[in-house]
Design a protein around this motif. Structure first.
Motif, short mmCIF file in Angstrom:
data_model
loop_
_atom_site.label_atom_id
_atom_site.label_comp_id
_atom_site.label_asym_id
_atom_site.label_seq_id
_atom_site.Cartn_x
_atom_site.Cartn_y
_atom_site.Cartn_z
N UNK A 146 41.66 72.55 54.06
CA UNK A 146 43.19 71.69 54.13
C UNK A 146 44.16 72.57 53.44
N UNK A 147 43.87 73.16 52.16
CA UNK A 147 44.96 73.78 51.40
C UNK A 147 45.01 75.05 52.04
N UNK A 148 44.21 75.81 52.63
CA UNK A 148 44.33 77.05 53.42
C UNK A 148 45.35 76.73 54.64
N UNK A 149 44.98 75.66 55.30
CA UNK A 149 45.67 75.51 56.57
C UNK A 149 47.27 75.24 56.01
N UNK A 150 47.55 74.40 54.96
CA UNK A 150 48.86 74.07 54.72
C UNK A 150 49.55 75.55 54.12
N UNK A 151 48.79 76.43 53.35
CA UNK A 151 49.33 77.59 52.96
C UNK A 151 50.02 78.50 54.21
N UNK A 152 49.01 78.24 55.11
CA UNK A 152 49.30 79.26 56.46
C UNK A 152 50.50 78.69 57.05
N UNK A 153 50.82 77.42 57.49
CA UNK A 153 51.64 76.73 57.98
C UNK A 153 53.16 76.51 57.41
N UNK A 154 52.80 76.73 55.97
CA UNK A 154 54.23 76.80 55.25
C UNK A 154 55.19 77.99 55.43
N UNK A 155 54.47 78.80 56.02
CA UNK A 155 55.20 80.14 56.48
C UNK A 155 55.99 79.90 57.60
N UNK A 156 55.60 78.82 58.46
CA UNK A 156 56.76 78.79 59.48
C UNK A 156 57.94 78.22 58.98
N UNK A 157 58.11 77.37 57.91
CA UNK A 157 59.18 76.70 57.29
C UNK A 157 59.84 77.44 56.36
N UNK A 158 59.08 78.36 55.61
CA UNK A 158 59.51 78.92 54.32
C UNK A 158 58.88 80.10 54.25
N UNK A 159 59.17 81.41 54.83
CA UNK A 159 58.64 82.55 54.75
C UNK A 159 59.23 83.37 53.66
N UNK A 160 58.55 83.27 52.64
CA UNK A 160 59.03 84.07 51.33
C UNK A 160 57.98 84.90 50.92
N UNK A 161 58.28 86.13 50.21
CA UNK A 161 57.14 86.82 49.70
C UNK A 161 56.12 86.00 48.90
N UNK A 162 56.66 85.07 48.06
CA UNK A 162 55.56 84.33 47.44
C UNK A 162 54.84 83.47 48.11
N UNK A 163 55.29 82.96 49.27
CA UNK A 163 54.40 82.09 49.95
C UNK A 163 53.34 82.93 50.94
N UNK A 164 53.89 84.31 51.15
CA UNK A 164 53.04 84.98 51.92
C UNK A 164 52.01 85.51 51.17
N UNK A 165 52.20 85.61 49.79
CA UNK A 165 51.33 86.05 48.74
C UNK A 165 50.08 85.09 48.60
N UNK A 166 50.67 83.58 48.75
CA UNK A 166 49.71 82.65 48.60
C UNK A 166 48.88 82.42 49.98
N UNK A 167 49.29 82.56 50.99
CA UNK A 167 48.68 82.66 52.16
C UNK A 167 47.49 83.76 52.26
N UNK A 168 47.89 84.81 51.81
CA UNK A 168 46.80 85.78 51.65
C UNK A 168 45.86 85.25 50.82
N UNK A 169 46.12 84.81 49.74
CA UNK A 169 45.33 84.28 48.68
C UNK A 169 44.52 83.45 49.05
#
Length: 310
Positions: A146-169
Motif C-alpha cells: 500500500x505504501x509503495x503504491x501511494x509513493x508511486x502515484x504521488x508523482x502524478x500530483x506532486x513530482x518533486x525530486x524528494x518524491x521521486x527519491x521516495x518512490x525509488x526508495x
C-alpha cells in the motif's frame, strides 16, 4: 493554443540507463519455456513420502510462491506513474524494459500456480487453492505494498525530486532490493535440492534465478537514480529515513511463520535468522553505495550475474 513540439534528445549510449536497457534486451528470456514437469513429479513424491503432511502443510509450501505472485502483479501495475514523469529518453527506454519484465515475472508465477500447484492438488483430490486468498498476506505485506503504491502515484500530483527519491526508495530499494532479493535467495536455497526435508523444484528455482537477474538490473537503476538525485541536492538522510521506516515491514514479511511448526527445530530449510542477516547485508551495502560519493554502484554485468554463469 497547441504546445509546440520539441524533438527528444538522442540517446546517450554510454549512460547507465541505456546500458541497463541494452542489457535487458540482450538477456531476454521466456517464462513459457521453463520446464515445470519435474516440479509436479517431485512435489507428488515428496508429499507421498512425508509423514503427517496435510493441506495445512501444503499451504506452508505455497506461502512464499503466493506472496511473490501477488507482489509481481502489484509492482507491474504500480510502476506506470514513474514512467509518466521521467523525461530522459534513456531512463524511459530502461523503464519500458522493466515494465515488460515485471509482466513476465507475473506471467511466470501465474503459470506456475496453474500448471504445478493446481495439477498437484488435482492429483491429490484437494480443492484448488486461490493464489490471491487473504490467508497468504499478513499485515506487514499489505502495508508495504500500500505504501509503495501511494509513493508511486504521488508523482502524478506532486513530482518533486524528494518524491521521486521516495518512490525509488519504496520500489527499487525496498520492494525489489531488499524484500524480493532476500526472498529469492531464500526460495532458491530452500528448493534447490540442498535440503532433504524439502522438495527439489528445479523449474521454480530456474524462474527465480531469471527473475532475480532482472531485478538486479532494476535495483541498479534505482540506485543510480538516487545517487544522481543526491548529487542534485536531495538530502541523503531522506533516503536513509525512508528505507529505515520500511525495513521493519520487510522483516515482518520474511519472518511470517504462520504456516510453520511452532518448534523452530522442526522447521525445514534455512536456519532462523539467515534471511534477516541476508537482508541487512544487502541493505547496508546498497545504502553505502548510494550515499557515499566515492562509492561505485556495481556494473550492470555484476548486478545481473546468475549463479550458473560462474
Amino acid at each position: 493554443m497547441a504546445t509546440e513540439y520539441t524533438p527528444t534528445a538522442m540517446m546517450d549510449r554510454d549512460s547507465r540507463s541505456n546500458r541497463y536497457y541494452r542489457n535487458a534486451v540482450e538477456r531476454h528470456w521466456d517464462p513459457g519455456e521453463i520446464d515445470l514437469e519435474r516440479d509436479v513429479e517431485n512435489l507428488l513424491t515428496y508429499i507421498d513420502g512425508a509423514e503427517a503432511y496435510d493441506q495445512e502443510s501444503w499451504y506452508g509450501t505455497l506461502n512464499g510462491i503466493a506472496k511473490f505472485g501477488a507482489g509481481e502483479d502489484a509492482v507491474t501495475e504500480d510502476l506506470a506513474p514513474l514512467g509518466a514523469v521521467l523525461d530522459d529518453i534513456d531512463d524511459q527506454l530502461f523503464l519500458t524494459t522493466q515494465m515488460y519484465e515485471e509482466a513476465k515475472h507475473a506471467d511466470f508465477f501465474d503459470r506456475y500456480w496453474r500448471e504445478v500447484v493446481w495439477t498437484v492438488e488435482d492429483e491429490l483430490g484437494w480443492e484448488r487453492s486461490d493464489p490471491r486468498h487473504e490467508r497468504w498476506f499478513n499485515e506487514p505485506y499489505i502495508e508495504l505494498f500500500d505504501r509503495n503504491r501511494k509513493a508511486q502515484f504521488r508523482l502524478l500530483d506532486d513530482d518533486t525530486p524528494e518524491n521521486r527519491a521516495k518512490a525509488y526508495c519504496h520500489y527499487h530499494l525496498t520492494v525489489e532490493g531488499i524484500l524480493a532479493q532476500t526472498g529469492y535467495y531464500g526460495m532458491q536455497t530452500s528448493y534447490g535440492g540442498e535440503f532433504e526435508d524439502l522438495p527439489h523444484l528445479p523449474g521454480l528455482v530456474q524462474g527465480f534465478t531469471k527473475i532475480r537477474s532482472d531485478e538486479g538490473r532494476h535495483v541498479g537503476f534505482g540506485m543510480n537514480q538516487l545517487k544522481k538525485l543526491i548529487a542534485e541536492g536531495v538530502d541523503p538522510e531522506l533516503i536513509q529515513d525512508t528505507v529505515d521506516e520500511l525495513v521493519p515491514l520487510v522483516q515482518g514479511i520474511t519472518e511470517d511463520d504462520r504456516f510453520q511448526p511452532d518448534d523452530p527445530e522442526e522447521r525445514p530449510g534455512l536456519e532462523d535468522g539467515k534471511l534477516a542477516a541476508y537482508a541487512v547485508e544487502k541493505h547496508t551495502d546498497r545504502m553505502q553505495q548510494i550515499t557515499d560519493a566515492a562509492a561505485e554502484i556495481p556494473d550492470v554485468d555484476e548486478l545481473v550475474a546468475l549463479e550458473d554463469d560462474d
